[in-house]
Design a protein around this motif. Sequence first.
Motif, short mmCIF file in Angstrom:
data_model
loop_
_atom_site.label_atom_id
_atom_site.label_comp_id
_atom_site.label_asym_id
_atom_site.label_seq_id
_atom_site.Cartn_x
_atom_site.Cartn_y
_atom_site.Cartn_z
N SER A 44 46.81 55.35 31.73
CA SER A 44 47.68 54.97 30.60
C SER A 44 46.86 54.65 29.36
CB SER A 44 48.55 53.77 30.99
OG SER A 44 47.75 52.71 31.44
N ARG A 45 45.71 53.95 29.52
CA ARG A 45 44.89 53.60 28.36
C ARG A 45 44.36 54.87 27.68
NH1 ARG A 45 42.60 48.76 27.81
NH2 ARG A 45 42.56 48.39 30.07
N GLU A 46 43.90 55.82 28.53
CA GLU A 46 43.33 57.07 28.02
C GLU A 46 44.38 57.88 27.24
OE1 GLU A 46 41.66 61.03 30.25
OE2 GLU A 46 41.39 59.13 31.30
N ALA A 48 47.15 56.75 25.89
CA ALA A 48 47.54 56.00 24.68
C ALA A 48 46.55 56.28 23.55
CB ALA A 48 47.59 54.51 24.99
N GLN A 49 45.25 56.34 23.89
CA GLN A 49 44.25 56.65 22.86
C GLN A 49 44.43 58.08 22.34
OE1 GLN A 49 40.57 55.89 24.93
NE2 GLN A 49 40.48 53.73 24.32
N SER A 54 50.65 52.68 21.29
CA SER A 54 50.30 51.49 22.07
C SER A 54 50.34 51.83 23.55
CB SER A 54 51.27 50.35 21.76
OG SER A 54 52.47 50.55 22.47
N ARG A 55 49.55 51.11 24.35
CA ARG A 55 49.50 51.38 25.78
C ARG A 55 50.87 51.11 26.42
NH1 ARG A 55 45.58 48.45 30.18
NH2 ARG A 55 46.10 49.79 31.95
N THR A 56 51.66 50.21 25.83
CA THR A 56 52.99 49.89 26.37
C THR A 56 53.88 51.13 26.39
OG1 THR A 56 52.74 47.74 25.36
CG2 THR A 56 54.94 48.29 26.15
N THR A 59 52.79 53.16 29.43
CA THR A 59 53.12 52.54 30.72
C THR A 59 54.62 52.61 30.98
OG1 THR A 59 53.17 50.35 29.70
CG2 THR A 59 51.12 50.98 30.81
#
Length: 506
Positions: A44-46, A48-49, A54-56, A59
């Motif tokens: 999810s972080r990857e 989002a970038q 946002s990571r939200t 997710t």
Amino acid sequence: MGSSELLIVLDRDGSTPLQQQVCDQITALVRAGQLRPGDSVPASRELAQQLDVSRTVVTRAYELLRANNVITAKRGSGTKVAARAGATSQLPARKAAFAPQPPRATDGSSALWQPWEPPPAHRPSTALDFRHGTPALAEFPVARWRQSLHDAYGRADVASLGYGPAEGSPTLRTEIATLVRQSRALDASPDHIMVTSGATQALDILVRMLVGPGDVVVIEDPSHTVLRQVFGCSQASVVPVPVDEQGLRFGDIDACVRAHGHDPARVKLVYVTPSHQFPTGVILSEGRRRGLLQWAYEHGAIVLEDDYHNEFTFTGERLPALAAERHRDTVVYVGSFSKTLFPALRIGYAVLPPHLVQPFLGIKWITDRLTPTVAQDALADFISTGAYARHISRMTRLYRQRRSRLLEALYEHFGAEVRISGEAAGLHVLVTLTGARGIPEERIAEVAAGRGVRIYPASGYFVQDPPAEPTFLMGYAALPAPRITRGVDLLADAVREVTRRDHNSP
């Protein structure tokens, strides 16, 4: 495989929430096979970038995808595409509507969708095959057609070898305009004529263009199964309305639509075969024609006229096209060269009211960009040089002989115990064996096949009231007269054998 960047493009100004867009696009990648069961998806972080969100957002999208069994997440092994993610039933409902759906029955049974079309024969057969819809391909003037193709390629420039106009070759549209004016009394501007890949593409585009969820398409009963499936793949409800000896009983439309639980105001399309109803062969009467056009105008519906056998008529009675009447822009006329020339040509056409031209073109452009232009120019040459008219004239004489031989042979063998409809036009007749009442069509077809004769049961074309006696659709165009004689001899033997067996069985 390791995860990599996903091809996701977000519309940041649109009304759809970003998390839903991510969910929908990953689902689409799975459906298209670009993401396959077991493939890893980015953390999810990857992601989002990558998407600059946002990571939200990611997710929440992943939560939606997990809830719909599109992805799975296990501690230690990351997030992967689920084992059965490709199954339509497990994809989110908001996207599933756009996937190809199997035809749905509209009356609580599967009768509407029985696959009754005989599978195409891929090699010549020794069987005496009374398949409908096959012209006398052996009689097609291949050398003359080759000349038209040769001339068309000789004249071809950069434009005609490139992506031509979606509406079709201007020269062919002009020739079609002349053709329908002379043979069907239909005075249409070439600007309102769209060339398509056979008549089926025209039907498909019209359905996409005119009907949506909750709308109703009215079809004739009986009718062609392929057409029922084209309409059944839309999001509309398909309602069959009975045909009698005068054609579609348009006065029954409202009651039939209500009986299926729908509002007659939602009827957007009424499909008819007025010049030679399929499969009964009846001709829509003048009173019914006028009444149907008035009904369509009052309900804001479009009448789709499929004139599939219009060139071949064997009696004095020949009404103009329904679209030639004063219809106040309610009729779309669809024709094809598949039966007059050869099916593999795949050239059909639609004559549209002015307000439908641009919407039709929009869908045509995205479905196939264009129908091959050089073949269209060859066909225009074939028509303009008189080769087409000569071919039709020759085929009409030939088909009249073959039709007469079939009718004579049937009456010779079955006498008063046969009823034939549809003999006035077209390339098939509907044959009812009144003397074999109570014997299943399949049994007669099976015994006939054992004797080398292929005939095709007609009950599958009927949704509501299949015939009480065994009824068959018999095409005769592709069979020379001696083979027709032999085929009916063998059919009569088969019927005698089945009847004898039936009477002798305990």
